[in-house]
Design a protein around this motif. Structure first.
Motif, PDB file in Angstrom:
ATOM      1  N   TYR A  71       0.832  -1.190   0.000  1.00 25.87           N
ATOM      2  CA  TYR A  71       0.000   0.000   0.000  1.00 25.87           C
ATOM      3  C   TYR A  71       0.873   1.248   0.000  1.00 25.87           C
ATOM      4  N   TRP A  73       0.514   5.550   0.924  1.00 25.66           N
ATOM      5  CA  TRP A  73      -0.333   6.606   1.488  1.00 25.66           C
ATOM      6  C   TRP A  73      -0.358   7.772   0.518  1.00 25.66           C
ATOM      7  N   TYR A  82      -5.028   5.034   1.733  1.00 25.59           N
ATOM      8  CA  TYR A  82      -4.020   4.108   1.219  1.00 25.59           C
ATOM      9  C   TYR A  82      -4.532   3.517  -0.086  1.00 25.59           C
ATOM     10  N   ASP A 137      -1.363   9.403  12.857  1.00 23.33           N
ATOM     11  CA  ASP A 137      -1.421   8.371  11.827  1.00 23.33           C
ATOM     12  C   ASP A 137      -2.641   7.508  12.134  1.00 23.33           C
ATOM     13  N   GLU A 140      -4.808   3.883   9.088  1.00 25.73           N
ATOM     14  CA  GLU A 140      -4.594   2.438   9.108  1.00 25.73           C
ATOM     15  C   GLU A 140      -5.777   1.744   9.783  1.00 25.73           C
ATOM     16  N   ARG A 141      -5.942   0.454   9.511  1.00 27.57           N
ATOM     17  CA  ARG A 141      -7.069  -0.284  10.075  1.00 27.57           C
ATOM     18  C   ARG A 141      -6.745  -0.914  11.428  1.00 27.57           C
ATOM     19  N   ARG A 214       4.235   1.224   8.398  1.00 29.44           N
ATOM     20  CA  ARG A 214       2.938   1.008   9.025  1.00 29.44           C
ATOM     21  C   ARG A 214       2.338  -0.323   8.529  1.00 29.44           C
ATOM     22  N   ASN A 215       1.372  -0.816   9.248  1.00 28.01           N
ATOM     23  CA  ASN A 215       0.504  -1.875   8.755  1.00 28.01           C
ATOM     24  C   ASN A 215      -0.796  -1.198   8.364  1.00 28.01           C
ATOM     25  N   ALA A 216      -1.016  -1.082   7.069  1.00 21.73           N
ATOM     26  CA  ALA A 216      -2.149  -0.312   6.573  1.00 21.73           C
ATOM     27  C   ALA A 216      -3.380  -1.167   6.294  1.00 21.73           C
TER      28      ALA A 216
END
Length: 217
Positions: A71, A73, A82, A137, A140-141, A214-216
Motif C-alpha cells: 500500500y 499513502w 491508502y 497516523d 490504518e485499520r 505502518r501496517n495499513a
C-alpha cells in the motif's frame, strides 16, 4: 530477522518509554544497513518519483513523498487514504525492499512490539525549510501495530505530542540512523517535524529522508 544483526551504535543504553509508555528511541539502529537503505531508496524513487502532494484543503505539502510496499499513502482533494496504485504512474507501488522490511521488524521487536507486520512504507524527503505539522497516523485499520520511523540524512527536530492536538509537545533531535517507534497507548499520539535547518550530510547532501513503516491493511 534477529535484532542482533543490527548494531546499536550508541554509547547510551537502549532508551524506551522516552516519550511515555509505548515509545522508544533507537539511537543509530539503522547505521549498519545505511548503504542498503540508500541504494534501495534510489531504486524506489526511479520507479515512483517523489512528489509534493496536495491535502484535501488544497494545501501543497512542503515535504515530497513516495511509497513502497503493498500500500501507499496518498492525499489529494478527495481525502487521505491508502492505495495499491501510484496515482502518478498508474502502476503498483514498488515492492518493499528486504532491507527495509528487516529493519522495520527488528526495530519494532527491539522496542517491545514483536509481531509487527508492515505492508506500507511512506518515504518523506525534506529539503531545508520543509516541515510536517502535528498529525495522527490514523488511516490504518489495525492500531495494535506500531509505527516505525527511520531517519536518514540531515538531523531534524521531532515533535511528539499527546492524544489531543492541544496537549504539550515534547522535542528530541534525531540524526542519521536513528529509529523512533511508538505503539500501544502511544499509537495515536500527535507528532511532526519542525522546519528542517540548512546543512550538509556526507552521504545524503542537503536532504533528510524519513521512512515510516505502518501496517495499513
Amino acid at each position: 530477522m534477529n535484532t542482533s544483526l543490527f548494531e546499536i551504535e550508541s554509547s547510551k543504553p537502549l532508551p524506551k518509554d522516552v516519550f511515555g509508555v509505548g515509545t522508544a528511541v533507537l539511537s543509530g539502529f539503522a547505521l549498519s544497513v545505511e548503504s542498503e537503505l540508500l541504494s534501495s531508496l534510489k531504486g524506489i524513487a526511479e520507479r515512483s518519483p517523489f512528489r509534493n502532494m496536495v491535502t484535501p484543503g488544497g494545501f501543497r505539502m512542503s515535504v515530497a513523498m513516495t511509497n513502497c510496499g503493498r500500500y501507499g499513502w496518498v492525499t489529494d482533494r478527495t481525502g487521505y487514504r491508502y492505495d495499491h496504485i501510484d496515482p502518478e504512474t498508474r502502476q503498483p507501488w514498488p515492492d518493499m525492499p528486504a532491507s527495509f522490511l528487516q529493519l522495520a521488524v527488528a526495530s519494532a521487536e527491539a522496542a517491545g512490539f514483536p509481531a509487527f507486520s508492515p505492508d506500507a512504507c511512506l518515504i518523506n524527503r525534506y529539503e531545508p525549510g520543509a516541515r510536517l505539522s502535528l498529525h495522527q497516523d490514523r488511516n490504518e485499520r489495525d492500531f495494535s501495530q506500531p509505527i516505525v520511523s527511520v531517519s536518514l540524512g540531515l538531523p531534524a527536530m521531532f515533535l511528539f505530542g499527546g492524544l489531543e492536538r492541544v496537549d504539550k509537545t515534547q522535542r528530541i533531535r534525531i540524526v542519521h540512523g536513528d529509529v523512533l517507534v511508538w505503539g500501544g497507548p502511544a499509537r495515536l499520539r500527535y507528532h511532526g517535524i519542525a522546519p528542517l535547518r540548512h546543512g550538509e550530510h556526507d552521504l545524503v547532501g542537503s536532504i533528510r529522508y524519513n521512512l515510516t513503516f505502518r501496517n495499513a491493511g
